[in-house]
Design a protein around this motif. Structure first.
Motif, PDB file in Angstrom:
ATOM      1  N   GLU A 149      -1.325 -27.464  56.613  1.00  0.00           N
ATOM      2  CA  GLU A 149      -1.782 -26.258  56.330  1.00  0.00           C
ATOM      3  C   GLU A 149      -0.526 -25.943  55.246  1.00  0.00           C
ATOM      4  N   PHE A 197       3.178 -18.535  57.786  1.00  0.00           N
ATOM      5  CA  PHE A 197       2.383 -18.119  58.720  1.00  0.00           C
ATOM      6  C   PHE A 197       1.702 -19.121  59.716  1.00  0.00           C
ATOM      7  N   HIS A 198       2.154 -20.312  59.467  1.00  0.00           N
ATOM      8  CA  HIS A 198       1.542 -21.485  60.232  1.00  0.00           C
ATOM      9  C   HIS A 198       2.387 -22.704  60.580  1.00  0.00           C
ATOM     10  N   HIS A 217       8.666 -17.918  66.672  1.00  0.00           N
ATOM     11  CA  HIS A 217       7.073 -18.217  66.635  1.00  0.00           C
ATOM     12  C   HIS A 217       6.242 -17.176  67.188  1.00  0.00           C
ATOM     13  N   PRO A 218       6.595 -16.229  68.183  1.00  0.00           N
ATOM     14  CA  PRO A 218       5.942 -15.184  68.559  1.00  0.00           C
ATOM     15  C   PRO A 218       5.766 -14.302  67.448  1.00  0.00           C
ATOM     16  N   ASN A 219       6.336 -14.313  66.430  1.00  0.00           N
ATOM     17  CA  ASN A 219       5.928 -13.455  65.311  1.00  0.00           C
ATOM     18  C   ASN A 219       5.233 -13.845  64.110  1.00  0.00           C
ATOM     19  N   THR A 220       4.741 -15.062  64.543  1.00  0.00           N
ATOM     20  CA  THR A 220       3.546 -15.776  63.406  1.00  0.00           C
ATOM     21  C   THR A 220       2.702 -14.906  63.206  1.00  0.00           C
ATOM     22  N   GLY A 221       2.414 -14.523  61.789  1.00  0.00           N
ATOM     23  CA  GLY A 221       1.282 -13.729  61.380  1.00  0.00           C
ATOM     24  C   GLY A 221       1.573 -12.287  61.296  1.00  0.00           C
ATOM     25  N   LEU A 222       2.863 -11.924  61.948  1.00  0.00           N
ATOM     26  CA  LEU A 222       3.186 -10.226  61.716  1.00  0.00           C
ATOM     27  C   LEU A 222       3.941 -10.126  60.811  1.00  0.00           C
ATOM     28  N   PHE A 223       3.691  -9.463  59.903  1.00  0.00           N
ATOM     29  CA  PHE A 223       4.509  -8.857  58.637  1.00  0.00           C
ATOM     30  C   PHE A 223       4.403  -7.415  58.598  1.00  0.00           C
ATOM     31  N   GLY A 224       3.264  -7.004  59.068  1.00  0.00           N
ATOM     32  CA  GLY A 224       2.996  -5.397  58.604  1.00  0.00           C
ATOM     33  C   GLY A 224       2.927  -5.318  57.182  1.00  0.00           C
ATOM     34  N   LYS A 225       3.701  -4.277  56.677  1.00  0.00           N
ATOM     35  CA  LYS A 225       3.768  -4.005  55.081  1.00  0.00           C
ATOM     36  C   LYS A 225       5.427  -4.309  54.654  1.00  0.00           C
ATOM     37  N   THR A 226       6.201  -5.087  55.465  1.00  0.00           N
ATOM     38  CA  THR A 226       7.327  -5.190  55.312  1.00  0.00           C
ATOM     39  C   THR A 226       7.821  -6.281  54.140  1.00  0.00           C
ATOM     40  N   THR A 227       8.668  -6.030  53.447  1.00  0.00           N
ATOM     41  CA  THR A 227       9.469  -7.239  52.431  1.00  0.00           C
ATOM     42  C   THR A 227      10.551  -7.748  53.475  1.00  0.00           C
TER      43      THR A 227
END
Lengths: 449, 449
Positions: free
Chosen positions: B327, B321-322, B89-99
């Motif tokens: 959503e 992301f949600h 949950h704390p990483n929601t919205g965080l992907f950077g440019k990773t696959t």
């Protein structure tokens, strides 16, 4: 009136974030931005310690008002919505099983037509301007209806509430539109458009907040004679123009049938003098390479479709389902990821940085305001939103008083905070909004003082 | 503890909406639903006038508690999230440019590993259960981490807060996982999984609220010996199983390389006895027809991918992301519209009705609760959310006290109100949530009494 409220010189102290380029965000943790009595950014400092240290260096800012924000907040440029239909706001989310052309007949025309009632128009337009401001939209390109009084009312409301706007009376004289909702003749279409342009220029002669925009709905809605007259009026009045182009394949076929002598959808507009550097074309999904070339040569702008560098995002309410440009950033990213899954081209993916650029500086180019808004630069104007993120306490609660949907645990880097806002944020996180230095919206979550 | 709070017989009076079938919603404007002391729906009336008229007909409901809702509200079944990762949950919205595969190394494993700290685990899990409840999610299939204490804590929290949950300790013993975050051996993987199953069954012996689910992360995370032992454990304990399958092409290739003797990704699970009617497979994007056939024959369930009728929606936090299933309904509709644009097959479009079905009855099938939750039927349990929509006043304002994002003007048909909720709604519109008749969440917008 918000747009004419006198303001004091103000220093905004705290983190700010804006686009440096299409691919790069600048995140400045210790920022200070000075905004003068005209709402213009006079200085931007990137290593500010306190109001005292700033004032000791800048004697003419001794008496400035000060706004300091806390560490869970940052300033971000106001969003620019380059394409939306204010009278369709009550239809947001309603499509049933219709496609574009029958959706117009079933939902859109009856609703727009009903705005001949000014009491109803006032209710809908006040509500929609409140909504878009609450989502941080400081500039909007609005389609109104065919009615001069309701269109003028929308311009009045934008001016009064202090939201920058291009406001367009819709032109439509062909029999694609129902008899109860269309311009009676070419002459009345031009006369009514002129009347609305004159009104908007009379209430804001400098065009600082509201400007007129000539708005042929889309090619099939207008007779060739009307398109010709609209092109002439736009040239004579030197106004912006907005219309739709090439949203879906049935529509493209319809244009081919209605304008058999034109080479393409784009050619219809080009041959009627409707492609200028002040033209905003919405959608532009199915353009041929030749059409793209024509639009590029004419310098016209595109709203919404990730196919050009001179483009911005549009919410397209109520065809689009959400007035928030932040939500539309997410959708643009989502669609581009889906495309890249199919093409297996990572380069097709829109990054967070790119989406935010389109929502601010890109949109500013589309509406001709790239020198004034979209970023925090000296000489530009203070069109900004204060974004506040929810902080999770040790027990796992996010503060009751502030109910945003973003959870920040405290260990996130600044870039990650911005990403969290983009992917999980909503209007609750936009706790204050300014246009030209004037506060035009705030919520209970605003604690600046 | 919410899950064991005694409740009174209650009559809920007002509009209700639920799925009748995959393609049809039932909207009942004058509904009344009676819920008994066990949280079970005892009657559903469709033409109710008042509490008095109901009580005069049903003598045993004379002393029932009554909850009446206003005309801007309706009851809807609680949402079912068939796939989510609570520790992410704390990483929601965080992907950077990773696959996918490097995202696991960069974001996921470090975060999950840190939940060996129970204080941190408590903060994150309390927050996430609050979040999902606030979005109307009454049942969740959770991946936890490899840690027994933190996994057990998540089960405790769900039981205490009253949210139905499948809670799984993650099994991963292969060297795809970093040395700092993996099971030490096949034996420890099985022993720890068994310990967590035992704990969850000890705190809720009937499995009414929390149930264990055996959770091999995905094939590449486990050695063949571990997959074999996991299959045996699941059979011996008769538990649910959850894992990922075929999310992207690089992952499919990796499985091919790691399991050269298997015919396919699906075959890896089939040959290790991991495909049962109680198996939930997340993603399933790139399956061959033969693989689909195998999954169908085994009766296994799919989370998230619109490719089968026995499927539900999963939020897949933090890859998704949600946390809101509403959503995720929008996203599923959005993706399907995009696919239908390309295939030009209107039949590919997911309708609003279908998305809501997947979010409720479809999800209930996936987690084995189709007889208990997902709709309002006599004999089912009262897992429900109260949805309230904002009403725009004559001046264009939506009530201050209630800040939802949906604007209702008053002329909308009921089906249109539901559509507005689906396309513009958020957690502000979910003003109360019940599981088994117990209120597990409410906001200031709740006015029932």
């Amino acid at each position: 009136m918000a747009a004419s409220t006198p303001i004091s010189k103000t220093i905004y102290l705290g983190p700010f974030v804006h686009s440096k380029s299409l691919t790069e965000l600048e995140i400045c943790e210790n920022g200070a931005i000075g905004v003068d009595e005209n709402g213009i950014i006079a200085f931007v400092e990137r290593d500010a310690q306190s109001f005292e240290s700033i004032k000791s260096e800048k004697s003419e800012w001794q008496d400035a008002k000060t706004v300091k924000i806390s560490g869970d907040s940052f300033f971000f440029p106001g969003f620019i919505d380059t394409h939306t239909h204010a009278p369709q706001h009550p239809n947001t989310g309603l499509f049933g099983k219709t496609t574009l052309l029958d959706w117009l007949q079933t939902y859109t025309f009856p609703m727009e037509s009903s705005l001949s009632d000014l009491t109803k128009a006032n209710r809908i337009y006040q509500n929609f301007v409140s909504r878009t401001l609450s989502h941080g939209t400081t500039t909007c390109a609005y389609y109104a209806t065919i009615h001069v009084p309701a269109t003028n009312l929308l311009a009045n409301i934008c001016l009064q509430r202090g939201q920058r706007a291009l406001v367009g009376r819709v032109c439509m004289d062909s029999d694609l539109s129902p008899s109860y909702y269309r311009d009676e003749s070419v002459e009345s279409s031009i006369k009514d458009s002129k009347a609305s342009i004159d009104h908007i220029r009379s209430i804001d002669p400098s065009g600082t907040i509201v400007r007129p925009i000539i708005t042929p709905r889309f090619a099939p809605s207008c007779t060739p004679a009307c398109l010709t007259a609209i092109g002439q009026l736009a040239a004579a009045e030197d106004t912006f123009i907005q219309t739709h182009i090439s949203e879906n394949v049935n529509e493209v076929q319809l244009v081919k049938d209605l304008f058999p002598d034109s080479k393409s959808y784009t050619d219809v507009y080009a041959t009627h003098s409707l492609l200028t550097p002040k033209t905003i074309l919405a959608h532009a999904v199915h353009l041929s390479p030749e059409e793209r070339k024509t639009i590029l040569e004419k310098g016209s702008k595109i709203s919404h479709c990730p196919a050009s560098h001179t483009l911005g995002l549009g919410s397209d309410v109520s065809g689009g389902f959400h007035p928030s440009i932040l939500e539309n950033c997410r959708q643009a990213i989502w669609v581009s990821r889906h495309l890249s899954l199919q093409s297996a081209q990572d380069s097709d993916k829109l990054s967070t940085e790119e989406a935010l650029y389109l929502a601010t500086r890109g949109g500013a180019q589309v509406v001709g305001l790239e020198d004034k808004v979209g970023g925090f630069e000296v000489g530009m104007e203070w069109d900004a939103q204060l974004v506040r993120l929810g902080v999770v306490d040790e027990a796992g609660n996010t503060g009751e008083a502030f109910g945003g949907a973003v959870d920040v645990f405290g260990w996130e880097a600044w870039g990650e905070r911005v990403e969290k806002w983009v992917y999980s944020g909503d209007d609750r996180n936009t706790v204050a909004v300014w246009v030209r230095g004037r506060m035009v919206h705030r919520t209970g979550g605003y604690t600046g003082a």
